[in-house]
Design a protein around this motif. Sequence first.
Motif, mmCIF file in Angstrom:
data_model
loop_
_atom_site.group_PDB
_atom_site.id
_atom_site.type_symbol
_atom_site.label_atom_id
_atom_site.label_comp_id
_atom_site.label_asym_id
_atom_site.label_seq_id
_atom_site.Cartn_x
_atom_site.Cartn_y
_atom_site.Cartn_z
ATOM 1 N N ARG A 192 27.357 48.099 72.897
ATOM 2 C CA ARG A 192 28.761 47.603 72.583
ATOM 3 C C ARG A 192 29.037 46.369 73.254
ATOM 4 O O ARG A 192 29.871 45.803 72.876
ATOM 5 C CB ARG A 192 29.780 48.845 72.809
ATOM 6 C CG ARG A 192 31.007 48.491 71.960
ATOM 7 C CD ARG A 192 31.658 49.842 72.066
ATOM 8 N NE ARG A 192 33.074 49.804 71.236
ATOM 9 C CZ ARG A 192 34.441 49.223 71.744
ATOM 10 N NH1 ARG A 192 34.305 48.999 72.911
ATOM 11 N NH2 ARG A 192 35.211 49.151 70.934
ATOM 12 N N SER A 193 28.612 46.154 74.243
ATOM 13 C CA SER A 193 28.965 44.998 75.196
ATOM 14 C C SER A 193 28.172 43.773 74.582
ATOM 15 O O SER A 193 28.625 42.555 75.059
ATOM 16 C CB SER A 193 28.230 45.231 76.659
ATOM 17 O OG SER A 193 26.918 45.331 76.612
ATOM 18 N N LEU A 194 27.426 43.762 73.500
ATOM 19 C CA LEU A 194 26.853 42.584 72.834
ATOM 20 C C LEU A 194 27.965 42.247 71.820
ATOM 21 O O LEU A 194 27.655 41.284 70.983
ATOM 22 C CB LEU A 194 25.724 42.985 72.121
ATOM 23 C CG LEU A 194 24.791 43.016 73.160
ATOM 24 C CD1 LEU A 194 23.285 44.035 72.392
ATOM 25 C CD2 LEU A 194 23.954 41.793 73.767
ATOM 26 N N SER A 195 29.221 42.910 71.753
ATOM 27 C CA SER A 195 30.155 42.380 70.625
ATOM 28 C C SER A 195 30.706 40.935 70.951
ATOM 29 O O SER A 195 30.630 40.577 72.058
ATOM 30 C CB SER A 195 31.437 43.222 71.054
ATOM 31 O OG SER A 195 31.379 44.719 70.894
ATOM 32 N N ASN A 196 30.428 40.227 69.525
ATOM 33 C CA ASN A 196 30.759 38.823 69.828
ATOM 34 C C ASN A 196 29.984 37.867 70.953
ATOM 35 O O ASN A 196 30.069 36.722 71.123
ATOM 36 C CB ASN A 196 32.180 38.757 70.336
ATOM 37 C CG ASN A 196 33.409 39.114 69.457
ATOM 38 O OD1 ASN A 196 33.385 38.799 68.405
ATOM 39 N ND2 ASN A 196 34.248 40.041 70.016
ATOM 40 N N HIS A 197 28.685 38.339 71.140
ATOM 41 C CA HIS A 197 27.955 37.781 72.051
ATOM 42 C C HIS A 197 26.487 37.892 71.385
ATOM 43 O O HIS A 197 25.555 37.028 71.752
ATOM 44 C CB HIS A 197 28.054 38.415 73.435
ATOM 45 C CG HIS A 197 29.276 38.100 74.130
ATOM 46 N ND1 HIS A 197 29.498 36.742 74.505
ATOM 47 C CD2 HIS A 197 30.002 39.093 74.593
ATOM 48 C CE1 HIS A 197 30.865 36.755 75.280
ATOM 49 N NE2 HIS A 197 31.311 38.056 75.256
ATOM 50 N N GLY A 198 26.040 39.279 70.989
ATOM 51 C CA GLY A 198 24.674 39.324 70.511
ATOM 52 C C GLY A 198 24.393 38.220 69.502
ATOM 53 O O GLY A 198 24.915 37.502 68.976
ATOM 54 N N ARG A 199 22.843 38.196 69.596
ATOM 55 C CA ARG A 199 22.302 37.162 68.733
ATOM 56 C C ARG A 199 20.908 38.074 67.734
ATOM 57 O O ARG A 199 20.281 39.077 68.483
ATOM 58 C CB ARG A 199 21.204 36.049 69.080
ATOM 59 C CG ARG A 199 22.588 35.322 70.069
ATOM 60 C CD ARG A 199 23.603 34.460 69.268
ATOM 61 N NE ARG A 199 24.082 33.429 69.964
ATOM 62 C CZ ARG A 199 25.113 33.452 70.659
ATOM 63 N NH1 ARG A 199 25.631 34.980 70.682
ATOM 64 N NH2 ARG A 199 25.553 32.695 71.229
ATOM 65 N N VAL A 200 20.950 37.578 66.442
ATOM 66 C CA VAL A 200 19.850 38.345 65.951
ATOM 67 C C VAL A 200 19.196 37.188 64.843
ATOM 68 O O VAL A 200 19.804 36.049 65.026
ATOM 69 C CB VAL A 200 20.021 39.323 64.595
ATOM 70 C CG1 VAL A 200 20.905 40.474 65.480
ATOM 71 C CG2 VAL A 200 21.190 38.717 63.546
ATOM 72 N N LEU A 201 18.031 37.291 64.399
ATOM 73 C CA LEU A 201 17.453 36.502 63.637
ATOM 74 C C LEU A 201 17.166 36.796 62.085
ATOM 75 O O LEU A 201 16.856 37.779 61.775
ATOM 76 C CB LEU A 201 15.890 36.115 64.071
ATOM 77 C CG LEU A 201 15.519 35.678 65.599
ATOM 78 C CD1 LEU A 201 14.108 35.596 65.787
ATOM 79 C CD2 LEU A 201 16.357 34.289 65.852
#
Length: 383
Positions: free
Chosen positions: A300-309
């Motif tokens: 959940r800490s990847l909210s508004n930060h995570g990346r995918v391809l």
Amino acid sequence: MQTNSIIELSRSAYQKNIDFLNQLFGKKRILSSVVKGNAYGHGIPEFVTIASECGVNHFSVFDVEEARQVQAVVQNKATILIMGFVHEDDLEWIIEHDIEFFVFDKKRLTNASKAAKKLKKKAIVHIEVETGMNRTGFEKNELKSVISILKKDKEYLSFKGLCTHYAGAESIANYYRVESQIKRFEEIYQYLCKEELKPEILHSACSAASIMFPKTRMNLVRIGIMQYGLWPSQEVFVAYLNSKKVKIDPLHRVIAWKTAVMDVKKVKMGDFIGYGTSFMAKKNMKIAVIPIGYAHGYSRSLSNHGRVLIHGQRCMVVGVVTMNMIAVDITEIENIKKDDEVVLIGNQKELSISIASFSDYSNQLNYELLTRISKRIPRKIID
């Protein structure tokens, strides 16, 4: 079993890692593949299958449940070592199947002897000693009673190994603490030898210690994170590069995590995306909904930060990571449609999402990220 995503495990990547590690440590030294934590999220049944095919014949686990999973794959054709939890009720199964195990308290030692006597078969024990980690292990002042039991019950106890674990070998900040541990371990070994109790093998090195403190490699190295193609820390990686005067990373990531676009939709400027108000569209946007969330191990800490391809381009997570879904910004990418491949970890065209990148966005260690990946996601072995 979930079908929303898949974990791919590369046999060829693992073979390269094992070849590198065997060359680094030497073939005479036992390499124990540490597969605790569901093989660091890779999946014990699938990963042990790959490791066995690549010539690995020694596995270290945390508890009896993991030992059973490994045993189901190797079928008595490899050594299994339990480093942690053992319930008294499981001792007979362990001894019957020649499973080796750490002993760090007298009750476990005496119970092992009783079970072995009942079965008329030796228990294979590794005596863990406390050298400074302050977690598990016999203190030096407890060793007299341990020696007494090992000698008295030698018909039922096979003293296979002497071991310890280092506190923070992955960081130079712990240099003197680890050096002190190494010294204490040597002193304990010499003390046991004087008492005419010499173990068959000595082992203390994890991945980090094996690189930062080569003298800890001894007879056996317990290698976890490095066999999966990752370094314990940047410090360990740099230490290796400097020691060998090379610039190329010799490790290859074994795991890839892939899913697919579940839906595509447009969002108007000024609208919020997902729960709450953490992300507001500053322009008209297009998003892809991905069927992965924190229930699957995507923090959940990847909210508004995570990346995918997607389509070989990086797409940012927008809004809050929910239990089963994330939304990603695809405004600038043409022709994305339902069922298009999404890479969460791994390569797509010229780009890559590394496991280390999750640390940058979420404060998660690579160990933590991997072990949190849901066991229910299918694992697939690829070449």
